[in-house]
Design a protein around this motif. Structure first.
Motif, PDB file in Angstrom:
ATOM      1  N   VAL A   6       0.836  -1.202   0.000  1.00 20.83           N
ATOM      2  CA  VAL A   6       0.000   0.000   0.000  1.00 20.83           C
ATOM      3  C   VAL A   6       0.873   1.255   0.000  1.00 20.83           C
ATOM      4  CG1 VAL A   6      -1.721   1.314   1.286  1.00 20.83           C
ATOM      5  CG2 VAL A   6      -1.940  -1.148   1.101  1.00 20.83           C
ATOM      6  N   THR A   7       1.927   1.246   0.802  1.00 27.19           N
ATOM      7  CA  THR A   7       2.800   2.419   0.829  1.00 27.19           C
ATOM      8  C   THR A   7       3.495   2.609  -0.518  1.00 27.19           C
ATOM      9  OG1 THR A   7       4.588   1.077   1.782  1.00 27.19           O
ATOM     10  CG2 THR A   7       3.178   2.281   3.314  1.00 27.19           C
ATOM     11  N   GLU A   8       3.859   1.516  -1.164  1.00 29.75           N
ATOM     12  CA  GLU A   8       4.456   1.619  -2.504  1.00 29.75           C
ATOM     13  C   GLU A   8       3.445   2.157  -3.509  1.00 29.75           C
ATOM     14  OE1 GLU A   8       5.863  -2.271  -3.346  1.00 29.75           O
ATOM     15  OE2 GLU A   8       7.410  -2.236  -1.785  1.00 29.75           O
ATOM     16  N   SER A   9       2.191   1.719  -3.377  1.00 26.29           N
ATOM     17  CA  SER A   9       1.149   2.209  -4.271  1.00 26.29           C
ATOM     18  C   SER A   9       0.921   3.702  -4.079  1.00 26.29           C
ATOM     19  CB  SER A   9      -0.153   1.443  -4.026  1.00 26.29           C
ATOM     20  OG  SER A   9      -1.178   1.892  -4.879  1.00 26.29           O
ATOM     21  N   ALA A  10       0.968   4.156  -2.815  1.00 26.53           N
ATOM     22  CA  ALA A  10       0.766   5.578  -2.534  1.00 26.53           C
ATOM     23  C   ALA A  10       1.886   6.421  -3.116  1.00 26.53           C
ATOM     24  CB  ALA A  10       0.667   5.801  -1.024  1.00 26.53           C
ATOM     25  N   ALA A  11       3.087   5.868  -3.169  1.00 23.90           N
ATOM     26  CA  ALA A  11       4.222   6.612  -3.709  1.00 23.90           C
ATOM     27  C   ALA A  11       4.156   6.739  -5.222  1.00 23.90           C
ATOM     28  CB  ALA A  11       5.531   5.936  -3.303  1.00 23.90           C
ATOM     29  N   ASP A  12       3.449   5.781  -5.863  1.00 23.97           N
ATOM     30  CA  ASP A  12       3.427   5.733  -7.326  1.00 23.97           C
ATOM     31  C   ASP A  12       2.174   6.334  -7.954  1.00 23.97           C
ATOM     32  OD1 ASP A  12       5.860   4.464  -7.250  1.00 23.97           O
ATOM     33  OD2 ASP A  12       5.007   2.442  -7.322  1.00 23.97           O
ATOM     34  N   ARG A  13       1.228   6.796  -7.147  1.00 21.79           N
ATOM     35  CA  ARG A  13      -0.026   7.295  -7.713  1.00 21.79           C
ATOM     36  C   ARG A  13      -0.512   8.516  -6.950  1.00 21.79           C
ATOM     37  NH1 ARG A  13      -4.740   3.006  -6.150  1.00 21.79           N
ATOM     38  NH2 ARG A  13      -6.072   4.813  -6.456  1.00 21.79           N
ATOM     39  N   ASP A  14      -1.261   9.341  -7.646  1.00 25.61           N
ATOM     40  CA  ASP A  14      -1.909  10.484  -7.015  1.00 25.61           C
ATOM     41  C   ASP A  14      -3.277  10.052  -6.486  1.00 25.61           C
ATOM     42  OD1 ASP A  14       0.203  12.178  -7.685  1.00 25.61           O
ATOM     43  OD2 ASP A  14      -0.656  12.569  -9.678  1.00 25.61           O
ATOM     44  N   GLY A  15      -3.790  10.823  -5.571  1.00 26.23           N
ATOM     45  CA  GLY A  15      -5.146  10.574  -5.104  1.00 26.23           C
ATOM     46  C   GLY A  15      -5.268   9.493  -4.056  1.00 26.23           C
ATOM     47  N   LEU A  16      -4.158   9.124  -3.400  1.00 30.49           N
ATOM     48  CA  LEU A  16      -4.191   8.141  -2.314  1.00 30.49           C
ATOM     49  C   LEU A  16      -3.468   8.736  -1.112  1.00 30.49           C
ATOM     50  CD1 LEU A  16      -4.786   5.414  -1.060  1.00 30.49           C
ATOM     51  CD2 LEU A  16      -2.765   4.491  -2.223  1.00 30.49           C
ATOM     52  N   LEU A  17      -4.174   8.818   0.001  1.00 26.81           N
ATOM     53  CA  LEU A  17      -3.642   9.433   1.215  1.00 26.81           C
ATOM     54  C   LEU A  17      -3.598   8.384   2.323  1.00 26.81           C
ATOM     55  CD1 LEU A  17      -2.825  11.984   2.834  1.00 26.81           C
ATOM     56  CD2 LEU A  17      -5.264  12.390   3.220  1.00 26.81           C
ATOM     57  N   LEU A  18      -2.416   8.188   2.922  1.00 27.59           N
ATOM     58  CA  LEU A  18      -2.237   7.256   4.034  1.00 27.59           C
ATOM     59  C   LEU A  18      -1.907   8.047   5.289  1.00 27.59           C
ATOM     60  CD1 LEU A  18      -0.024   4.495   2.331  1.00 27.59           C
ATOM     61  CD2 LEU A  18      -2.531   4.689   2.362  1.00 27.59           C
ATOM     62  N   VAL A  19      -2.693   7.826   6.344  1.00 25.88           N
ATOM     63  CA  VAL A  19      -2.484   8.568   7.585  1.00 25.88           C
ATOM     64  C   VAL A  19      -2.398   7.568   8.742  1.00 25.88           C
ATOM     65  CG1 VAL A  19      -3.339  10.397   9.099  1.00 25.88           C
ATOM     66  CG2 VAL A  19      -3.861  10.470   6.653  1.00 25.88           C
ATOM     67  N   ASP A  20      -1.213   7.476   9.345  1.00 31.48           N
ATOM     68  CA  ASP A  20      -1.068   6.621  10.526  1.00 31.48           C
ATOM     69  C   ASP A  20      -1.235   7.474  11.777  1.00 31.48           C
ATOM     70  OD1 ASP A  20       1.274   8.078  10.574  1.00 31.48           O
ATOM     71  OD2 ASP A  20       2.596   6.367  10.196  1.00 31.48           O
TER      72      ASP A  20
END
Length: 202
Positions: A180-194
């Motif tokens: 998921v973190t790799e996907s967030a780095a490669d695409r726009d429009g995905l926000l991960l908040v820990d």
């Protein structure tokens, strides 16, 4: 009820997309803890069985106190701070909703949904700025959570809502799997908040 709400003892979450009765909850998780955990287990604790009482109360704590409080924190974060991370900047109204899934004959609860700035709650074909899922479980969040949000976004599109600029957000108490973190780095429009990110320290 209005007096309790105005003084901050209770809060009401209105469905952002559809006219439904608002969900009313006690605002303070400590009071919820007292009502749901302390009082029902008081006799057992007084008899010296605190560990057993806590073990029995753990499912209630996770589902009725920790989980809802984490979801509320995610909505507060979206209202106050997400504008620094969203492509469209400041979002509009933030709340919760249920999205019907006719093919599966079910409904999907959306923990966090933000309309675009200028949109009104419950307006048909409103632009959505963010849809998110907030999980306080011990498991890290993975691609299954992301696929669920993508599915919900597709359902909203099919129902006439404008999701062209919608950010997908995952809020997690225990972080994310590497895919998921790799996907967030490669695409726009995905926000991960820990959790550190939620409190602005990560």
């Amino acid at each position: 009820m209005d007096v309790l709400e105005s003084t901050g003892y209770i809060q009401r979450e209105q469905d952002i997309l559809r006219p439904r009765h608002p969900v009313t909850t006690l605002a303070d998780p400590v009071i919820r803890f007292n009502q749901l955990i302390t009082l029902p287990q008081a006799a057992i604790v007084e008899q010296g069985f605190a560990e057993q009482a806590w073990h029995a109360a753990a499912p209630t704590f996770n589902s009725k106190i920790l989980g809802p409080h984490f979801e509320d924190l995610a909505r507060t974060f979206t209202r106050r701070y997400a504008h620094t991370l969203l492509p469209g900047g400041l979002p509009g109204p933030v709340g919760t909703t249920e999205v019907a899934d006719p093919a599966a004959r079910t409904k999907h609860e959306v923990d966090v949904i933000a309309l675009a700035l200028g949109e009104r709650p419950q307006a048909p074909r409103a632009r959505t700025a963010l849809i998110g899922e907030a999980k306080a479980t011990a498991a890290r969040r993975g691609t299954g959570d992301l696929k669920r949000l993508e599915h919900i976004r597709g359902l909203l599109t099919d129902q006439g809502y404008d999701t062209t600029g919608t950010t997908l957000a995952l809020f997690s108490l225990h972080g994310f799997y590497p895919d998921v973190t790799e996907s967030a780095a490669d695409r726009d429009g995905l926000l991960l908040v820990d959790l550190p990110g939620l409190y602005g320290i990560g």
